[in-house]
Structure formats: C-alpha cells, structure tokens
Design an enzyme around this catalytic site. Structure first.
Site, PDB file in Angstrom:
ATOM      1  N   GLU A  46       0.848  -1.199   0.000  1.00  0.00           N
ATOM      2  CA  GLU A  46       0.000   0.000   0.000  1.00  0.00           C
ATOM      3  C   GLU A  46       0.873   1.236   0.000  1.00  0.00           C
ATOM      4  O   GLU A  46       2.022   1.196   0.420  1.00  0.00           O
ATOM      5  CB  GLU A  46      -0.830   0.020   1.299  1.00  0.00           C
ATOM      6  CG  GLU A  46      -2.313  -0.219   1.100  1.00  0.00           C
ATOM      7  CD  GLU A  46      -3.100   1.035   0.736  1.00  0.00           C
ATOM      8  OE1 GLU A  46      -2.765   1.710  -0.247  1.00  0.00           O
ATOM      9  OE2 GLU A  46      -4.079   1.305   1.441  1.00  0.00           O
ATOM     10  N   ASP A  67      -2.632   4.576   7.436  1.00  0.00           N
ATOM     11  CA  ASP A  67      -3.096   5.751   8.169  1.00  0.00           C
ATOM     12  C   ASP A  67      -3.907   5.263   9.377  1.00  0.00           C
ATOM     13  O   ASP A  67      -3.327   4.854  10.385  1.00  0.00           O
ATOM     14  CB  ASP A  67      -3.909   6.597   7.188  1.00  0.00           C
ATOM     15  CG  ASP A  67      -4.329   7.953   7.738  1.00  0.00           C
ATOM     16  OD1 ASP A  67      -3.720   8.406   8.707  1.00  0.00           O
ATOM     17  OD2 ASP A  67      -5.271   8.561   7.195  1.00  0.00           O
TER      18      ASP A  67
HETATM   19  P1  5GP Z   1      -6.498   4.058   6.238  1.00  0.00           P
HETATM   20  O1  5GP Z   1      -7.604   3.075   5.985  1.00  0.00           O
HETATM   21  O2  5GP Z   1      -5.236   3.456   6.748  1.00  0.00           O
HETATM   22  O3  5GP Z   1      -6.958   5.213   7.068  1.00  0.00           O
HETATM   23  O4  5GP Z   1      -6.276   4.748   4.850  1.00  0.00           O
HETATM   24  C1  5GP Z   1      -5.246   4.521   4.046  1.00  0.00           C
HETATM   25  C2  5GP Z   1      -5.551   5.175   2.713  1.00  0.00           C
HETATM   26  O5  5GP Z   1      -5.975   6.546   2.863  1.00  0.00           O
HETATM   27  C3  5GP Z   1      -4.294   5.244   1.892  1.00  0.00           C
HETATM   28  O6  5GP Z   1      -4.125   4.096   1.143  1.00  0.00           O
HETATM   29  C4  5GP Z   1      -4.543   6.467   1.045  1.00  0.00           C
HETATM   30  O7  5GP Z   1      -5.302   6.110  -0.089  1.00  0.00           O
HETATM   31  C5  5GP Z   1      -5.368   7.369   1.905  1.00  0.00           C
HETATM   32  N1  5GP Z   1      -4.496   8.349   2.596  1.00  0.00           N
HETATM   33  C6  5GP Z   1      -4.233   8.415   3.913  1.00  0.00           C
HETATM   34  N2  5GP Z   1      -3.396   9.431   4.177  1.00  0.00           N
HETATM   35  C7  5GP Z   1      -3.119  10.013   2.982  1.00  0.00           C
HETATM   36  C8  5GP Z   1      -2.281  11.102   2.585  1.00  0.00           C
HETATM   37  O8  5GP Z   1      -1.609  11.787   3.385  1.00  0.00           O
HETATM   38  N3  5GP Z   1      -2.248  11.383   1.260  1.00  0.00           N
HETATM   39  C9  5GP Z   1      -2.948  10.677   0.336  1.00  0.00           C
HETATM   40  N4  5GP Z   1      -2.846  11.056  -0.934  1.00  0.00           N
HETATM   41  N5  5GP Z   1      -3.739   9.635   0.665  1.00  0.00           N
HETATM   42  C10 5GP Z   1      -3.821   9.316   1.974  1.00  0.00           C
HETATM   43 MG    MG Z   2      -4.742   3.957  -0.862  1.00  0.00          MG
END
Ligand code: 5GP
Ligand code: MG
Length: 174
Positions: free
Chosen positions: A96, A100
């Site tokens: 990935e 986040d």
């Molecule tokens: P999670 O489910 O871990 O919160 O989300 C992960 C996804 O959120 C990442 O694969 C990405 O698509 C998006 N994401 C989280 N933080 C960022 C960021 O700082 N920049 C971008 N472009 N996408 C992010």
């Molecule tokens: Mg993503």
C-alpha cells in the site's frame, strides 16, 4: 498544481526503496512472492520496488474506495474491483502507499486471509502511526511521517500529483 512543500526527495525515496528490496530479497530468498498492490496509490512504489527484486514475483492489483470527505478515511469501505489470483499457499505481500487509520489494511487482511495464504505480510511506503484506529503493523515501512496530507510518488490529491518524483506535504490552503 496544488501548493506543496517537499517532505522526502527523490534520492531519499530511492535509497529507502533499495533498502526494503534488499530485505525482501533476503527474507523471501528461495521463495516466490505474490505482491498484491492496492490501486492506485501503490503503483509507483510497486514499480520501483519490483525492479530491485531478484526473487521471482507475481503481481496482483485490487482497488478499494472509501466514502466521506477527501482527506479523511470515513471508515466505510468498498472493494471496488479485484483481480487477485488464487493466493492459497502463496507467500503474500500486501503493498500500500500509506498506512493511516489502518482501516483499509484491516479490511484487506480479513478478505485475503480467507484464501489461506502460506504467509501474509504488509509493506507500506508511508506510515502515520499516530492516526491508527485499528491495531495494524506493517513489517516493511518506508518512512514514518507526521500527520499531514501528502502527495507525490503515486499519492494524489483529487487525482493529481501522482507523477511527482518526490513526496510533498499539501499546503493546508488547498
Ligand atoms: P487508512 O484506511 O489506513 O486510514 O487509509 C489509508 C488510505 O488513505 C491510503 O491508502 C490512502 O489512499 C489514503 N491516505 C491516507 N493518508 C493520505 C495522505 O496523506 N495522502 C494521500 N494522498 N492519501 C492518503
Ligand atoms: Mg490507498
């Protein structure tokens, strides 16, 4: 292009990708690795990484979408499209762009482990550990970064910025 400030240069990223590739070459020596790349953000990292691997690799893609506003994960996920071959008894690396809240990875792990892989590990370019809502850890992490929205090297803001060769913090005014 959106206003942004460089966080990690192309050279820093390339050096780190090589270190991760070196570790994968050792950890998966004498094995075939099945890399499952999450679209679209993981593609640049994937393409740089696989060209540094000496072990046999297969690549697969899947697409996931979350609903809500654009810079926060809403917590509702949809497996949009998946073209993942049979992973039974395979050594799987889930790749990935960024870990986040962990909600996306948690969801994917649950789905993919149903296929009974021989092993399953996580590789992410970026990790925002302070934002975690689900207890997920990645075995291979490029960089830990502070809680800012980043673009570049595959990551987008409103579908733009993926082609930047570096990683940058999006200006809050955007
Ligand atoms: P999670 O489910 O871990 O919160 O989300 C992960 C996804 O959120 C990442 O694969 C990405 O698509 C998006 N994401 C989280 N933080 C960022 C960021 O700082 N920049 C971008 N472009 N996408 C992010
Ligand atoms: Mg993503």
């Amino acid at each position: 292009m959106f206003k942004h400030k460089i966080l990690l240069t192309e050279e820093q990223i390339q050096r780190r990708v090589l270190e991760i590739a070196d570790r994968l070459n050792l950890d998966y020596a004498d094995r075939t690795l099945d890399i499952v790349c999450v679209l679209k953000g993981g593609i640049v990292f994937l393409s740089d990484l696989i060209r540094l691997l000496h072990i046999p690799v297969r690549i697969h893609f899947l697409r996931i979408s979350s609903y809500g506003n654009e810079t926060q994960n809403a917590g509702t996920l949809n497996l949009h499209f998946s073209y993942v071959a049979d992973l039974e008894n395979r050594h799987v690396l889930l790749l990935e762009d960024i870990l986040d809240t962990g909600i996306t990875m948690d969801y994917l792990l649950k789905h993919l482990t149903e296929q009974k892989p021989a092993s399953m590990k996580i590789c992410v370019l970026l990790d925002k550990p302070y934002r975690r809502k689900v207890d997920i850890r990645a075995e291979y992490v490029g960089f830990e970064i502070p809680d800012h929205f980043v673009i570049g090297y595959g990551l987008d803001y409103q579908e733009l910025g993926r082609n930047l060769r570096y990683l940058a913090i999006l200006d809050p005014s955007e």
